[in-house]
Design a protein around this motif. Structure first.
Motif, mmCIF file in Angstrom:
data_model
loop_
_atom_site.group_PDB
_atom_site.id
_atom_site.type_symbol
_atom_site.label_atom_id
_atom_site.label_comp_id
_atom_site.label_asym_id
_atom_site.label_seq_id
_atom_site.Cartn_x
_atom_site.Cartn_y
_atom_site.Cartn_z
ATOM 1 N N ASP A 34 0.818 -1.204 0.000
ATOM 2 C CA ASP A 34 0.000 0.000 0.000
ATOM 3 C C ASP A 34 0.859 1.264 0.000
ATOM 4 O OD1 ASP A 34 -2.591 -1.229 0.057
ATOM 5 O OD2 ASP A 34 -2.236 -1.712 2.168
ATOM 6 N N SER A 57 2.485 0.886 -10.727
ATOM 7 C CA SER A 57 1.245 0.353 -10.184
ATOM 8 C C SER A 57 0.712 -0.656 -11.187
ATOM 9 C CB SER A 57 0.226 1.483 -9.991
ATOM 10 O OG SER A 57 -1.047 0.959 -9.708
ATOM 11 N N MET A 62 -2.569 6.212 -12.569
ATOM 12 C CA MET A 62 -2.594 6.426 -11.130
ATOM 13 C C MET A 62 -1.802 7.677 -10.746
ATOM 14 S SD MET A 62 -4.407 4.086 -9.548
ATOM 15 C CE MET A 62 -5.600 4.422 -10.832
ATOM 16 N N THR A 78 -4.060 12.403 6.708
ATOM 17 C CA THR A 78 -4.738 11.749 5.588
ATOM 18 C C THR A 78 -5.938 12.543 5.092
ATOM 19 O OG1 THR A 78 -6.091 10.433 7.114
ATOM 20 C CG2 THR A 78 -4.027 9.453 6.353
ATOM 21 N N THR A 105 -5.889 18.418 -1.047
ATOM 22 C CA THR A 105 -5.839 17.033 -1.491
ATOM 23 C C THR A 105 -5.402 16.122 -0.351
ATOM 24 O OG1 THR A 105 -3.560 17.346 -2.243
ATOM 25 C CG2 THR A 105 -5.294 17.725 -3.858
ATOM 26 N N THR A 106 -5.553 14.804 -0.546
ATOM 27 C CA THR A 106 -5.203 13.846 0.502
ATOM 28 C C THR A 106 -3.744 13.419 0.440
ATOM 29 O OG1 THR A 106 -5.952 12.034 -0.913
ATOM 30 C CG2 THR A 106 -7.550 12.953 0.644
ATOM 31 N N TYR A 176 0.438 5.578 -3.837
ATOM 32 C CA TYR A 176 -0.517 5.993 -4.860
ATOM 33 C C TYR A 176 -1.788 6.451 -4.158
ATOM 34 C CZ TYR A 176 2.259 4.116 -8.719
ATOM 35 O OH TYR A 176 3.232 3.895 -9.643
ATOM 36 N N ALA A 177 -2.491 7.389 -4.776
ATOM 37 C CA ALA A 177 -3.711 7.920 -4.167
ATOM 38 C C ALA A 177 -4.780 6.853 -4.013
ATOM 39 C CB ALA A 177 -4.249 9.091 -4.987
ATOM 40 N N SER A 178 -4.817 5.883 -4.934
ATOM 41 C CA SER A 178 -5.906 4.903 -4.880
ATOM 42 C C SER A 178 -5.499 3.524 -5.376
ATOM 43 C CB SER A 178 -7.104 5.411 -5.702
ATOM 44 O OG SER A 178 -6.715 5.611 -7.054
ATOM 45 N N ASN A 179 -4.219 3.173 -5.268
ATOM 46 C CA ASN A 179 -3.821 1.835 -5.691
ATOM 47 C C ASN A 179 -2.530 1.442 -4.992
ATOM 48 O OD1 ASN A 179 -4.887 -0.232 -7.529
ATOM 49 N ND2 ASN A 179 -2.866 -0.152 -8.456
ATOM 50 N N LYS A 180 -2.082 0.210 -5.209
ATOM 51 C CA LYS A 180 -0.876 -0.293 -4.551
ATOM 52 C C LYS A 180 0.360 -0.096 -5.420
ATOM 53 C CE LYS A 180 -3.199 -3.656 -1.647
ATOM 54 N NZ LYS A 180 -3.015 -4.873 -0.866
#
Length: 195
Positions: A34, A57, A62, A78, A105-106, A176-180
């Protein structure tokens, strides 16, 4: 001078050189992760730099970036507390991603819309994190990135980011913002300042 017949004595060299602190690697075929955490931001160093080589990724397009662990917050930030301003050559010089005091942003984005492992479209980033132990000024990040798009053309990007909340930072997280993360070599360096 130490006097006639004595060997000369030279003052110790000052600080300022980058020193490798830690390296973490992940190879395609291993279990995806992650994030990559660097948890040793010693007060011996004022500024830190991360060099991210050939990161991938397994999903296309991504966004890669970092989060900061502020000591006073006792956790990685976060929520929407980061601001990033940057552009890349794929965006024809326009802002690629941004955040302000009201649009945050996160993560601090350092690479947007990067390609995928399937297409071997790796990213490469150098990011400098300045004065991480300051308790009064929000930590600032300056980065340069390159990556492949469609396995056919090279894209480069430049930008900066920050956390909207001031406070000393004791850890850095790459993610990554939304992936591994499925591949990459990640090295942390520190720059010692000696007076």
């Amino acid at each position: 001078s130490q006097g006639a017949g004595s060997q000369p004595v030279f003052a110790a060299a000052g600080g300022g050189m980058w020193t490798e602190i830690e390296n973490q690697s992940l190879t395609t075929g291993e279990t995806d992760v992650d994030y990559i955490d660097f948890e040793t931001l010693s007060t011996d160093y004022k500024d830190f730099q991360v060099v991210c080589t050939n990161y991938l990724s397994d999903t296309d397009s991504m966004h890669f970036g970092m989060q900061l662990y502020r000591t006073a917050a006792t956790a990685y930030d976060t929520a929407n507390v980061y601001a990033s301003r940057g552009f890349d050559s794929e965006a024809s010089g326009r802002d690629k991603y941004s955040g302000t005091a009201t649009t945050t942003t996160t993560i601090i984005f350092v690479c947007a819309n990067q390609g995928s492992e399937a297409n071997v479209e790796s990213g490469n980033t150098i990011a400098t994190i300045f004065d991480v132990h300051s308790t009064t000024i929000p930590v600032q990040v300056l980065y340069a990135t390159s990556f492949w798009v469609d396995n056919a053309r090279m894209v480069h990007g430049l930008g900066a980011g920050t956390c909207s909340d001031a406070g000393a930072v004791s850890k850095i997280r790459l993610m990554y913002a939304s992936n591994k993360i499925s591949n990459g070599d990640f090295t942390l360096y520190g720059r010692k300042i000696t007076t």
